[in-house]
Design a protein around this motif. Sequence first.
Motif, PDB file in Angstrom:
ATOM      1  N   ARG A 111       2.719 -11.272  -5.266  1.00 51.72           N
ATOM      2  CA  ARG A 111       2.409  -9.836  -5.436  1.00 51.72           C
ATOM      3  C   ARG A 111       3.427  -8.960  -4.728  1.00 51.72           C
ATOM      4  NH1 ARG A 111      -3.116 -11.364  -4.013  1.00 51.72           N
ATOM      5  NH2 ARG A 111      -4.162 -11.908  -5.943  1.00 51.72           N
ATOM      6  N   LYS A 146       6.641  -9.053  -6.686  1.00 52.11           N
ATOM      7  CA  LYS A 146       6.491  -8.285  -7.923  1.00 52.11           C
ATOM      8  C   LYS A 146       6.566  -6.784  -7.635  1.00 52.11           C
ATOM      9  CE  LYS A 146       3.615  -7.969 -12.012  1.00 52.11           C
ATOM     10  NZ  LYS A 146       2.439  -8.491 -12.703  1.00 52.11           N
ATOM     11  N   LYS A 147       5.931  -6.348  -6.555  1.00 49.20           N
ATOM     12  CA  LYS A 147       5.980  -4.934  -6.173  1.00 49.20           C
ATOM     13  C   LYS A 147       7.412  -4.513  -5.821  1.00 49.20           C
ATOM     14  CE  LYS A 147       4.229  -1.629  -2.855  1.00 49.20           C
ATOM     15  NZ  LYS A 147       3.777  -1.447  -1.496  1.00 49.20           N
ATOM     16  N   LYS A 148       8.123  -5.375  -5.095  1.00 48.29           N
ATOM     17  CA  LYS A 148       9.498  -5.072  -4.701  1.00 48.29           C
ATOM     18  C   LYS A 148      10.412  -4.968  -5.924  1.00 48.29           C
ATOM     19  CE  LYS A 148      12.577  -4.473  -1.509  1.00 48.29           C
ATOM     20  NZ  LYS A 148      12.570  -3.296  -0.681  1.00 48.29           N
ATOM     21  N   VAL A 149      10.226  -5.881  -6.887  1.00 47.02           N
ATOM     22  CA  VAL A 149      11.032  -5.844  -8.109  1.00 47.02           C
ATOM     23  C   VAL A 149      10.760  -4.559  -8.881  1.00 47.02           C
ATOM     24  CG1 VAL A 149      11.323  -6.938 -10.372  1.00 47.02           C
ATOM     25  CG2 VAL A 149      11.343  -8.322  -8.304  1.00 47.02           C
ATOM     26  N   LYS A 150       9.511  -4.138  -8.919  1.00 43.84           N
ATOM     27  CA  LYS A 150       9.154  -2.888  -9.605  1.00 43.84           C
ATOM     28  C   LYS A 150       9.819  -1.693  -8.917  1.00 43.84           C
ATOM     29  CE  LYS A 150       5.189  -0.344 -11.331  1.00 43.84           C
ATOM     30  NZ  LYS A 150       3.736  -0.252 -11.402  1.00 43.84           N
ATOM     31  N   GLU A 151       9.820  -1.686  -7.585  1.00 46.33           N
ATOM     32  CA  GLU A 151      10.479  -0.612  -6.840  1.00 46.33           C
ATOM     33  C   GLU A 151      11.987  -0.610  -7.094  1.00 46.33           C
ATOM     34  OE1 GLU A 151       9.430  -1.353  -2.786  1.00 46.33           O
ATOM     35  OE2 GLU A 151       7.397  -0.570  -3.019  1.00 46.33           O
ATOM     36  N   ARG A 188      13.560  -1.809  -9.731  1.00 49.84           N
ATOM     37  CA  ARG A 188      13.794  -1.371 -11.115  1.00 49.84           C
ATOM     38  C   ARG A 188      13.707   0.147 -11.204  1.00 49.84           C
ATOM     39  NH1 ARG A 188       9.938  -4.127 -14.695  1.00 49.84           N
ATOM     40  NH2 ARG A 188       8.502  -2.701 -13.729  1.00 49.84           N
ATOM     41  N   GLY A 189      12.748   0.760 -10.531  1.00 52.64           N
ATOM     42  CA  GLY A 189      12.620   2.211 -10.523  1.00 52.64           C
ATOM     43  C   GLY A 189      13.830   2.884  -9.904  1.00 52.64           C
ATOM     44  N   TYR A 231      16.829   2.563 -12.279  1.00 55.67           N
ATOM     45  CA  TYR A 231      16.653   3.506 -13.379  1.00 55.67           C
ATOM     46  C   TYR A 231      17.039   4.914 -12.922  1.00 55.67           C
ATOM     47  CZ  TYR A 231      14.389   6.288 -16.986  1.00 55.67           C
ATOM     48  OH  TYR A 231      14.138   7.191 -17.982  1.00 55.67           O
TER      49      TYR A 231
END
Length: 105
Positions: free
Chosen positions: A16, A19-24, A26-27, A30
């Motif tokens: 988890r 996954k949270k770090k990868v989402k951050e 990616r943001g 972007y």
Amino acid sequence: MDNFYNKSEEERLLYRKAKKKVKELRGFYYHLTCYLVIMPLIIFINLTFSPQFLWFFFSLIVWGLGLGFHAMEVFGYNPFLGRGWEERKMRELMEKERQERTRYE
């Protein structure tokens, strides 16, 4: 592929967090890409239609500051509160809560 639910609690927690770090990340990437694509367009528009006043510097600086703060958040650099501040503050608040509970028991 291994089933997520067959993993230990520690493995699920690590998953988890990753996954949270990868989402951050990616943001942030972007956000950086938008900055690198749009700022040249803003500069072009400014220099083409009103070269007598270089207003693109306002966008460049303000958006750049926002991007810088976003990077600091994502990559864990916080010169204002220091490293580990959040964990220390959480421990402090938990200890305070424990003391409050024992006072009324």
